[in-house]
Design a protein around this motif. Sequence first.
Motif, PDB file in Angstrom:
ATOM      1  N   THR A  33     -14.348  38.043 -42.969  1.00 50.53           N
ATOM      2  CA  THR A  33     -14.553  39.498 -42.904  1.00 50.53           C
ATOM      3  C   THR A  33     -13.345  40.176 -42.269  1.00 50.53           C
ATOM      4  O   THR A  33     -12.948  39.808 -41.152  1.00 50.53           O
ATOM      5  CB  THR A  33     -15.813  39.818 -42.088  1.00 50.53           C
TER       6      THR A  33
ATOM      7  N   CYS B 243     -28.480  42.932 -46.258  1.00 48.63           N
ATOM      8  CA  CYS B 243     -27.234  43.109 -47.012  1.00 48.63           C
ATOM      9  C   CYS B 243     -26.005  43.023 -46.107  1.00 48.63           C
ATOM     10  O   CYS B 243     -24.962  42.503 -46.523  1.00 48.63           O
ATOM     11  CB  CYS B 243     -27.249  44.477 -47.714  1.00 48.63           C
ATOM     12  N   ALA B 244     -26.116  43.533 -44.886  1.00 46.31           N
ATOM     13  CA  ALA B 244     -24.955  43.571 -44.000  1.00 46.31           C
ATOM     14  C   ALA B 244     -24.796  42.316 -43.162  1.00 46.31           C
ATOM     15  O   ALA B 244     -23.687  42.031 -42.673  1.00 46.31           O
ATOM     16  CB  ALA B 244     -25.049  44.792 -43.078  1.00 46.31           C
TER      17      ALA B 244
ATOM     18  N   TRP C 179     -23.646  48.601 -50.469  1.00 38.68           N
ATOM     19  CA  TRP C 179     -23.714  47.192 -50.886  1.00 38.68           C
ATOM     20  C   TRP C 179     -23.884  47.081 -52.406  1.00 38.68           C
ATOM     21  O   TRP C 179     -23.194  46.291 -53.062  1.00 38.68           O
ATOM     22  CB  TRP C 179     -24.882  46.503 -50.177  1.00 38.68           C
TER      23      TRP C 179
ATOM     24  N   GLU D  12     -20.751  43.223 -48.299  1.00 39.53           N
ATOM     25  CA  GLU D  12     -21.410  43.143 -46.999  1.00 39.53           C
ATOM     26  C   GLU D  12     -20.671  43.959 -45.947  1.00 39.53           C
ATOM     27  O   GLU D  12     -21.283  44.646 -45.115  1.00 39.53           O
ATOM     28  CB  GLU D  12     -21.508  41.687 -46.543  1.00 39.53           C
TER      29      GLU D  12
ATOM     30  N   ALA E 248     -21.846  39.597 -43.423  1.00 36.88           N
ATOM     31  CA  ALA E 248     -20.511  39.943 -42.919  1.00 36.88           C
ATOM     32  C   ALA E 248     -20.331  39.529 -41.477  1.00 36.88           C
ATOM     33  O   ALA E 248     -19.204  39.258 -41.028  1.00 36.88           O
ATOM     34  CB  ALA E 248     -20.284  41.451 -43.064  1.00 36.88           C
TER      35      ALA E 248
END
Length: 513
Positions: free
Chosen positions: A32, A22-23, A117, A81, A26
């Motif tokens: 970002t 999920c992260a 998220w 994210e 980014a």
Amino acid sequence: MRVLPPAARAYILCAVLAALACAAPALTDSGTPWAAVALLAVLYLGCELVKVCPLLGGKVPEGIGSFFPVVLAAVLLLPPEAAALVALPGGLAGTVVQRPAWVRRVWHGAQQALAAWAAGQTFRLLRGPAALGSPAESGPAGPAGPPVWVADFPYALLPAAAAAVVFCLVLTALDGGILAAAERRPAATAWRGLLTRSLAPHCVHGLAGLMMAVMWRSPYGLPAALLVLLPMYISCWVFAQYHRERAAHQATIRALVQAVDIKDRYTRGHSERVGQASAMIARELGMSEDRLEVVRIAGILHDVGKLGVPTRLLRKDGPLTPQERRIIELHPEYGHEMVRGIGFVGEARSAILHHHERVDGAGYPYGLAGEQIPVLARVVAVADAFDAMTSTRSYSRARPVPVALAELERCAGAQFDPAMVEALTGAIGRHGWHPVVTSDADLQVISGPDPAGGGPGLPALAGLPAQGPRPAGHADAAGAGPGERPRPAGSAEAPAGPEAADAPSRRRREGGA
């Protein structure tokens, strides 16, 4: 990791991998907003580290928990994210009491990243970014000034509230899963109560996060957003102080009850069940929540005075002499003196002192009658007698609930307050009687109208039969049973209900029902 079962290890590993997935976008996305991500992540990290700061660690309440307004503000301000990245440092640095600490920290970080998220995706799905703010000119006719962000209220509340609810749902769902995997709890009980306890606090944190996000996008910027956090953090601090004080109260009560159970092992668990039945009566009578808690405490502590009775009398085999009976009948006064200095007990003291009074004036210690007996004492008297008749113990089997209720009704007006008996009958008729289990000897669930509905985590046993021998001195509904020892001189002959505990064997064990 060796202390965790394989299922729990796999569960945590899957959560970590999902959080990284999920992260990760980014990290590769050129759009970002790294400055905002870093600032919010450091802010959240600071809110978590202040609880373990050497200068403040002794003063910060342990129950203050995670401070989620910063994470929820990131959910509303940043892409999903990036919001997941903000949650990671604070989750990894959160307070951990039990071992293995590093596994728990990794779990908390992954759990909060996933929740952030999911909440961010929900906020975007409901067009939250557009509702939160759009640039507007400083005036309709004049020259354009710097952009001012105007939130679309009240619509902005909807996506923000939905994001907070999703954040809470994901956290509680993951918590229930790890409880089921790590502690092998049944799936039906692993999630029980998690959502109801967490939803309101998370919604409050979500409101603070929305205020922080709106102020962040206002002309006043970050300083105004930080001002939102100060009163919120103080509120959480005060709330945690309240819970720490309440936990100290509960620990005090638990210690007293355990001392009684150790001294009089024949009635183990009796105090908790009397507290439960007392609360049922109080709720049926429409008492306020505050007073209901006092009633519960009174029921739990009603026999604490047995700590002042010589153990040899509580465990004596054979009849009690009149002098020994008089000593045991002092236990309400002993209990009243023991809790006199405990401030939070309050009105429960009068119930401890008078729970063996009778409405006809034949009780003890002062022979009060009718309305002279405090209301809480009349509640506890009925709950005490009811549990004495329906408990399965080492020396007797329980009476069925209908038999016990019929006996209480027969003694109403002479021994018990009819209103209290009626309230207990009505409460059990609606909810059944699912007593708290504190030991294997007390394992029972005596059901009311719904025989299939056992208590949490307990088997549903419909109407546990009252077969088997009763101890000497235990009276049936119609009087003394066969083979029982005669009552000592001076004991009440009628009614022969639960107060037939004047008989020596039962008086020996319980100090009176």
